[in-house]
Design an enzyme around this catalytic site. Structure first.
Site, PDB file in Angstrom:
ATOM      1  N   LYS A  10       2.417   4.489   1.332  1.00 37.05           N
ATOM      2  CA  LYS A  10       2.604   5.048   2.675  1.00 37.05           C
ATOM      3  C   LYS A  10       2.383   6.551   2.569  1.00 37.05           C
ATOM      4  CE  LYS A  10       5.718   5.255   6.619  1.00 37.05           C
ATOM      5  NZ  LYS A  10       5.479   6.629   7.020  1.00 37.05           N
ATOM      6  N   GLU A  14      -4.978   7.369   7.047  1.00 37.13           N
ATOM      7  CA  GLU A  14      -4.002   8.455   7.131  1.00 37.13           C
ATOM      8  C   GLU A  14      -4.584   9.668   6.401  1.00 37.13           C
ATOM      9  OE1 GLU A  14      -1.014   7.880   8.713  1.00 37.13           O
ATOM     10  OE2 GLU A  14       0.335   9.426   7.963  1.00 37.13           O
ATOM     11  N   ARG A  42      -2.078   9.978  11.306  1.00 36.62           N
ATOM     12  CA  ARG A  42      -2.927   8.806  11.468  1.00 36.62           C
ATOM     13  C   ARG A  42      -4.262   9.257  12.012  1.00 36.62           C
ATOM     14  NH1 ARG A  42      -0.924   3.455  12.468  1.00 36.62           N
ATOM     15  NH2 ARG A  42      -2.685   2.051  12.261  1.00 36.62           N
ATOM     16  N   ARG A  57      -3.153   9.099  16.452  1.00 44.53           N
ATOM     17  CA  ARG A  57      -2.386   7.924  16.826  1.00 44.53           C
ATOM     18  C   ARG A  57      -2.070   7.915  18.318  1.00 44.53           C
ATOM     19  NH1 ARG A  57       3.311   6.576  13.952  1.00 44.53           N
ATOM     20  NH2 ARG A  57       4.347   5.609  15.698  1.00 44.53           N
ATOM     21  N   PHE A 106      -7.252   2.521   5.362  1.00 41.22           N
ATOM     22  CA  PHE A 106      -6.616   1.233   5.056  1.00 41.22           C
ATOM     23  C   PHE A 106      -7.024   0.097   5.980  1.00 41.22           C
ATOM     24  CE2 PHE A 106      -3.408   4.079   7.059  1.00 41.22           C
ATOM     25  CZ  PHE A 106      -3.327   3.470   8.308  1.00 41.22           C
ATOM     26  N   GLU A 162       0.842  -1.203   0.000  1.00 38.51           N
ATOM     27  CA  GLU A 162       0.000   0.000   0.000  1.00 38.51           C
ATOM     28  C   GLU A 162       0.871   1.245   0.000  1.00 38.51           C
ATOM     29  OE1 GLU A 162      -2.530  -0.121   3.437  1.00 38.51           O
ATOM     30  OE2 GLU A 162      -3.644  -1.863   2.704  1.00 38.51           O
ATOM     31  N   ARG A 179       4.875  -3.111  17.796  1.00 37.60           N
ATOM     32  CA  ARG A 179       5.429  -3.386  16.472  1.00 37.60           C
ATOM     33  C   ARG A 179       5.675  -4.880  16.402  1.00 37.60           C
ATOM     34  NH1 ARG A 179       6.766   1.651  14.420  1.00 37.60           N
ATOM     35  NH2 ARG A 179       6.972   3.171  16.079  1.00 37.60           N
TER      36      ARG A 179
HETATM   37  P1  AMP Z   1       6.186   5.558  10.783  1.00 40.14           P
HETATM   38  O1  AMP Z   1       5.369   6.652  11.400  1.00 40.14           O
HETATM   39  O2  AMP Z   1       7.350   6.039   9.988  1.00 40.14           O
HETATM   40  O3  AMP Z   1       6.514   4.458  11.769  1.00 40.14           O
HETATM   41  O4  AMP Z   1       5.247   4.843   9.701  1.00 40.14           O
HETATM   42  C1  AMP Z   1       4.058   4.227  10.033  1.00 40.14           C
HETATM   43  C2  AMP Z   1       2.907   5.181   9.840  1.00 40.14           C
HETATM   44  O5  AMP Z   1       2.637   5.377   8.454  1.00 40.14           O
HETATM   45  C3  AMP Z   1       1.598   4.655  10.364  1.00 40.14           C
HETATM   46  O6  AMP Z   1       1.486   4.826  11.747  1.00 40.14           O
HETATM   47  C4  AMP Z   1       0.585   5.493   9.607  1.00 40.14           C
HETATM   48  O7  AMP Z   1       0.374   6.704  10.300  1.00 40.14           O
HETATM   49  C5  AMP Z   1       1.300   5.828   8.313  1.00 40.14           C
HETATM   50  N1  AMP Z   1       0.704   5.206   7.129  1.00 40.14           N
HETATM   51  C6  AMP Z   1       0.592   5.831   5.931  1.00 40.14           C
HETATM   52  N2  AMP Z   1       0.049   5.038   5.022  1.00 40.14           N
HETATM   53  C7  AMP Z   1      -0.236   3.859   5.631  1.00 40.14           C
HETATM   54  C8  AMP Z   1      -0.825   2.638   5.197  1.00 40.14           C
HETATM   55  N3  AMP Z   1      -1.228   2.445   3.938  1.00 40.14           N
HETATM   56  N4  AMP Z   1      -0.940   1.642   6.110  1.00 40.14           N
HETATM   57  C9  AMP Z   1      -0.522   1.813   7.377  1.00 40.14           C
HETATM   58  N5  AMP Z   1       0.028   2.942   7.844  1.00 40.14           N
HETATM   59  C10 AMP Z   1       0.185   3.965   6.978  1.00 40.14           C
END
Ligand code: AMP
Length: 553
Positions: A244, A294, A249, A264, A335, A242, A410
């Protein structure tokens, strides 16, 4: 409950380094709390008023120095002098309060309600004059405190409790106090994300981890998955890839007409996002559901996503909401689905959740499904990844279609794949003495890039060091110091370090106009290898900024 009771607890915790003893002490304390006090007492026992770590109180060292001066009647210089000997503003407050020149005219008993509610109100104070109002608020609280109470109020304000209470300890203490299973306690914590609420449930014996619509829940998190998308899709038996999205969030709860939006960090952000409420009312067909997605800042005229910084302005904004809704429109990409018509969907695999989500959404331009491709084919995955990057997105998330929705931890069912940023060589122009274990080192470095014959700041780095590297850097920087101000030093620009980071952001905070997100030390350059004249330039940073994620100017 009086705040002095909590101070008694802090002192006992501070006096022992032993985890088991700390757990006993905390458990005894929790047990004695009344139902009314329990939530705040548990949260404060962790040295905070925001248990999810979601809010910064917005109080800096300088403001606390002013508070101490105001409450005790000593000059700012005196406060700074004492601080130099104690190295701790909490102790400084305690010391000066013992011999304060000014005493309050009336005395009010400081309760935990008062401390909790007052400190919680701090982030609400924004805009012009907010620093002064914050100083007044903390001063008033401290005026009525004893010297010991003042010490801990200061430490809570600065998130420097030094009592050694980590989440695991609180979990064990709650289990012990209310005779519950540790695993169950953790399980509920993963769902609700706040040990204050967990303790309340444990006390009442309500230990069923159930979703309540309208109450925030912890979200599922993604692990780092490097930059190889082909390897990532091969990890799972059934994989989906998917986009990102780089936004914030948002978890949307719909209960008939009632719609709420949570972040979040489990904050209720419904007020800040009336547009999302409207989009959800239009797009979500289910009567009752909780969906996860998101939100990104979106330019509807040019059909493209905008940089995250714009959006963060909306999250912080607590007034003039209607204006910002227009200025920074958002688009929501959904998502996942966590709850549907009275039933939790968490234990179902994504192979069932994704079709369920598809079924209840009537896509609009403002609320749509995330771009989602189920594939194990390396070529297809690569193409998807490239398209996402070309589209200006951060990368992709590869998901295990067979995994359940695991809140809070995680667990490797979702992995993020992003391009790795090229490291930068930057010069250290300043540093700050550390705290606690790092007090003997300069442990936060100011980094700068080259611009002609000047060096312009691009951010602060406080991670990635080994102890040996801290020792080495402290020694070097001490000999290069040209100015000292409290805990901060300015140094001659001579030491070059290689830095890793996640992203370059435009920023008005630093004079270069850019800041690095999550900078960490990769290595200290030897002077023979790279000197300040060889450091990366502002032009390089500008170029990388533009290149990153295909973002145009
Ligand atoms: P990070 O904040 O770098 O750990 O990346 C994870 C975050 O990406 C998640 O907590 C979401 O807020 C965001 N995110 C964006 N697109 C998606 C997606 N398709 N599925 C899950 N999380 C996503």
């Amino acid at each position: 409950m009086k705040f002095s009771d909590l101070v008694g607890l802090y002192k006992k915790l501070e006096a022992t380094p032993k985890k088991l003893e700390k757990t006993e002490i905390l458990a005894e304390f929790y047990k004695k709390c009344s139902e009314d006090d329990l939530y705040k007492a548990v949260v404060l026992s962790m040295g905070t008023v925001f248990p999810r770590g979601d809010e910064d109180l917005g109080i800096a060292d300088g403001m606390i120095k002013k508070v101490i001066s105001k409450v005790t009647g000593y000059s700012n210089d005196k406060v700074i002098n004492i601080f130099k000997t104690t190295g701790d503003l909490g102790l400084t407050a305690e010391k000066l309060m013992q011999h304060r020149k000014q005493k309050p005219l009336t005395k009010r008993v400081v309760t935990i309600d008062l401390v909790f509610d007052d400190l919680r109100g701090l982030p609400e104070l924004t805009g012009a004059g907010s620093q002064e109002r914050k100083i007044d608020l903390v001063s008033e609280l401290m005026t009525n405190s004893s010297p010991e109470e003042a010490k801990y109020i200061v430490r809570i304000c600065l998130s420097q409790m030094r009592i050694g209470v980590a989440a695991g300890l609180v979990r064990d203490a709650i289990a012990k106090a209310f005779d519950q299973d540790k695993k169950e306690v953790e399980h509920i914590y993963n769902l609700v994300g706040d040990y204050g609420s967990v303790a309340e449930k444990a006390k009442k014996g309500h230990m069923k981890a159930e979703i309540e619509i309208g109450k925030p829940i912890n979200v599922m998190l993604a692990d780092r998955g490097g930059s190889d998308v082909v390897a990532a899709v091969k990890e799972f038996e059934k994989a989906a890839i998917e986009t990102k999205y780089d936004g914030f969030r948002c978890i949307i709860h719909k209960d008939g007409e009632k719609i709420k939006v949570f972040s979040r960090r489990l904050e209720d952000v419904t007020k800040q996002f009336p547009d999302i409420v409207k989009y959800a009312a239009e797009a979500l067909k289910a009567k009752q559901c909780i969906v996860d997605g998101e939100a990104v800042a979106y330019d509807y005229e040019r059909n493209r996503t905008l940089a995250f910084q714009k959006l963060s302005r909306r999250i912080q904004r607590k007034y003039d909401i209607e204006k910002t809704v227009k200025e920074i429109p958002v688009q929501v990409n959904l998502f996942d689905i966590i709850y549907l018509e009275g039933e939790s969907m968490m234990d179902l695999p994504l192979t069932e959740r994704w079709p369920a989500l598809k079924k209840i959404i009537k896509e609009t331009k403002s609320m749509k499904l995330a771009t989602h491709l189920e594939t194990k084919d390396g070529k297809e995955a690569e193409k998807f990844y490239e398209n996402a990057l070309k589209d200006g997105q951060e990368g992709v998330i590869v998901k295990n279609m067979e995994a359940k929705y695991q809140p809070g931890r995680r667990v490797g069912y979702w992995v993020k794949v992003k391009p790795i940023m090229e490291p930068l060589d930057l010069v250290i122009t300043g540093a700050e003495w550390g705290e606690g274990k790092r007090a003997k080192w300069l442990s936060s470095m100011i980094l700068a890039c080259k611009a002609g014959n000047k060096f312009l700041e691009t951010g602060k780095m406080a991670s990635g060091f080994t102890e040996d590297q801290l020792e080495e850097l402290t020694k070097k920087l001490k000999s290069l110091t040209i100015e000292t101000k409290g805990k901060e030093v300015k140094v001659k620009p001579e030491v070059v370090v290689e830095i890793g980071y996640e992203e370059i952001q435009a920023s008005s905070k630093y004079e270069s106009g850019y800041a690095l997100r999550f900078p960490r030390l990769l290595r200290i350059r030897d002077a023979s290898e790279k000197g300040p004249a060889d450091a990366d330039t502002l032009q390089t940073i500008e170029k990388l900024y533009k290149l990153q994620r295909g973002r145009k100017k």
